[in-house]
Design an enzyme around this catalytic site. Structure first.
Site, mmCIF file in Angstrom:
data_model
loop_
_atom_site.group_PDB
_atom_site.id
_atom_site.type_symbol
_atom_site.label_atom_id
_atom_site.label_comp_id
_atom_site.label_asym_id
_atom_site.label_seq_id
_atom_site.Cartn_x
_atom_site.Cartn_y
_atom_site.Cartn_z
ATOM 1 C CE1 TYR A 114 -3.181 -5.751 2.961
ATOM 2 C CE2 TYR A 114 -4.639 -4.337 4.207
ATOM 3 C CZ TYR A 114 -3.723 -4.511 3.194
ATOM 4 O OH TYR A 114 -3.372 -3.451 2.406
ATOM 5 C CE LYS A 159 5.745 -13.268 -8.013
ATOM 6 N NZ LYS A 159 6.173 -12.597 -9.259
ATOM 7 C CG ASP A 190 4.937 -10.382 -11.507
ATOM 8 O OD1 ASP A 190 4.053 -11.180 -11.887
ATOM 9 O OD2 ASP A 190 6.142 -10.707 -11.420
ATOM 10 C CG ASP A 214 -3.893 -2.018 -0.815
ATOM 11 O OD1 ASP A 214 -4.751 -1.123 -0.971
ATOM 12 O OD2 ASP A 214 -2.812 -1.845 -0.221
ATOM 13 C CG ASP A 218 -4.052 2.594 -4.550
ATOM 14 O OD1 ASP A 218 -5.231 2.314 -4.268
ATOM 15 O OD2 ASP A 218 -3.329 3.334 -3.845
HETATM 16 C C1 IPM Z 1 -7.531 0.565 0.846
HETATM 17 C C2 IPM Z 1 -6.544 1.183 1.792
HETATM 18 C C3 IPM Z 1 -6.524 0.353 3.073
HETATM 19 C C4 IPM Z 1 -6.056 -1.030 2.720
HETATM 20 C C5 IPM Z 1 -5.672 0.928 4.213
HETATM 21 C C6 IPM Z 1 -6.074 2.351 4.525
HETATM 22 C C7 IPM Z 1 -5.755 0.087 5.441
HETATM 23 O O1 IPM Z 1 -5.305 1.266 1.213
HETATM 24 O O2 IPM Z 1 -8.726 0.493 1.185
HETATM 25 O O3 IPM Z 1 -7.144 0.194 -0.252
HETATM 26 O O4 IPM Z 1 -4.863 -1.293 2.646
HETATM 27 O O5 IPM Z 1 -6.920 -1.877 2.511
HETATM 28 MG MG MG Z 2 -5.311 0.785 -0.872
#
Ligand code: IPM
Ligand code: MG
Length: 323
Positions: A114, A159, A190, A214, A218
């Site tokens: 990023y 990684k 992974d 990230d 999730d």
């Molecule tokens: C998160 C989101 C953000 C990220 C996006 C919306 C830029 O997915 O906060 O996890 O990738 O950090």
């Molecule tokens: Mg995210």
């Protein structure tokens, strides 16, 4: 305490009012002020977040943040990433708690994939993954520090078998774990992601780089029944922003169906960060009270709307406060 409230777009406009009400109920002394950034503002003014907005966010002691839709403009860069960078919110802290497990994902939040160093050539497109000693050291130190408060050990997700940049990240995080005197181990991201899903009780604090964190956070949402439940904190040395892990969910926006728990738990993290542990715990208990009454939003198999859930939560808080 001054708290900036950014509802943002989509379901941010539904879940943040609930979280805001919850905070105002337990802490009537907080001075709230709204800051409007996001797609809505971009559509109206052509600018999603200007220098005044950044200054307003910087003037707050903490920021309660909803979600922002990324506008359909190829030249547009994510506002959330802009805010994380400008406020130098380098630690993205994402607790994942459930029956028998209590994991803290600590994601580096300012560099890695990023870093924003990207360009397009005729027949290829490049993104540079920058890992610095400074960035790795401060996130490694932060995560090792959280192990002390949290208990258990630090897992360094990486990684390094493929990426030289992660050889550096792993090395610096190990140094920080040793300096902090905490137990640590390392794992390839992974295999680690699968193992977290299969054996969540084995993990305590996991530190990793930006994009891996990230994805891992999730994926870990699977353990608790989805993103509607996961809160997060974005912490820097001078500023702090609290937001649900989920996005603006335009598909259900405006239908009163969003689960406000992630936003409310983010508000509890805000209080915790401000040193008000008592009210942070109170909010968590009130959420459990409401769930145990069978009041749930659709993602949890219930029929309650966002607002109705919020009403029940405020009632539960007042009952707890008076008992
Ligand atoms: C998160 C989101 C953000 C990220 C996006 C919306 C830029 O997915 O906060 O996890 O990738 O950090
Ligand atoms: Mg995210």
């Amino acid at each position: 305490m001054k708290v900036a409230v950014v509802e943002g777009d989509g379901i941010g406009r539904e879940v943040i009012p609930v979280a805001h009400r919850v905070l105002a109920t337990v802490r009537p002394d907080i001075d709230f002020f709204p800051v409007e950034v996001g797609y809505g503002k971009w559509a109206r003014t052509g600018c999603a977040c200007d220098a005044d907005d950044i200054a307003a966010l910087k003037s707050a002691d903490a920021i309660l943040f909803g979600a922002i839709t990324t506008p359909p403009d190829p030249g547009y860069n994510s506002i959330l990433l802009q805010i994380r960078k400008e406020l130098d919110l380098y630690a993205n802290v994402r607790p994942v708690k459930g029956e028998g497990f209590d994991i803290l994902v600590v994601r580096e939040n300012t560099e890695g994939l990023y870093s924003g160093i990207e360009w397009r050539e005729e027949d290829r497109s490049c993104t540079v993954r920058v890992i610095t000693v400074k960035g790795s050291r401060r996130i490694g130190r932060y995560a090792a520090g959280r192990v002390r408060g949290h208990g258990g050990h630090l897992t360094i997700g990486n990684k390094a078998n493929v990426l030289k940049s992660d050889v550096l990240f792993r090395e610096i995080c190990i140094e920080e774990a040793i300096a902090a005197g905490v137990h640590w181990d390392t794992a390839f991201i992974d295999a680690l992601t699968l193992d977290v899903l299969m054996h969540p009780a084995r993990y305590d604090v996991i530190v990793t780089t930006n994009m891996f964190g990230d994805i891992l956070s999730d994926a870990a949402g699977y353990l608790v029944g989805g993103l509607g439940l996961l809160p997060s904190a974005n912490i820097g040395d001078r500023h702090a922003l609290f937001e649900p892990v989920h996005g603006s969910a335009p598909d259900i926006a405006g239908t009163d169906r969003a689960n406000p728990i992630a936003a409310v738990r983010s508000a509890a993290m805000l209080l915790d960060h401000a040193g008000d542990h008592e009210n942070a715990v109170l909010i968590g208990t009130a959420i459990e009270d409401v769930l145990s009454l069978g009041i749930r939003t659709a993602d949890m198999g219930g029929v309650a709307g966002t607002r109705a859930f919020g009403d029940a939560l405020v009632r539960a808080l007042i009952r707890r406060k008076n008992s």
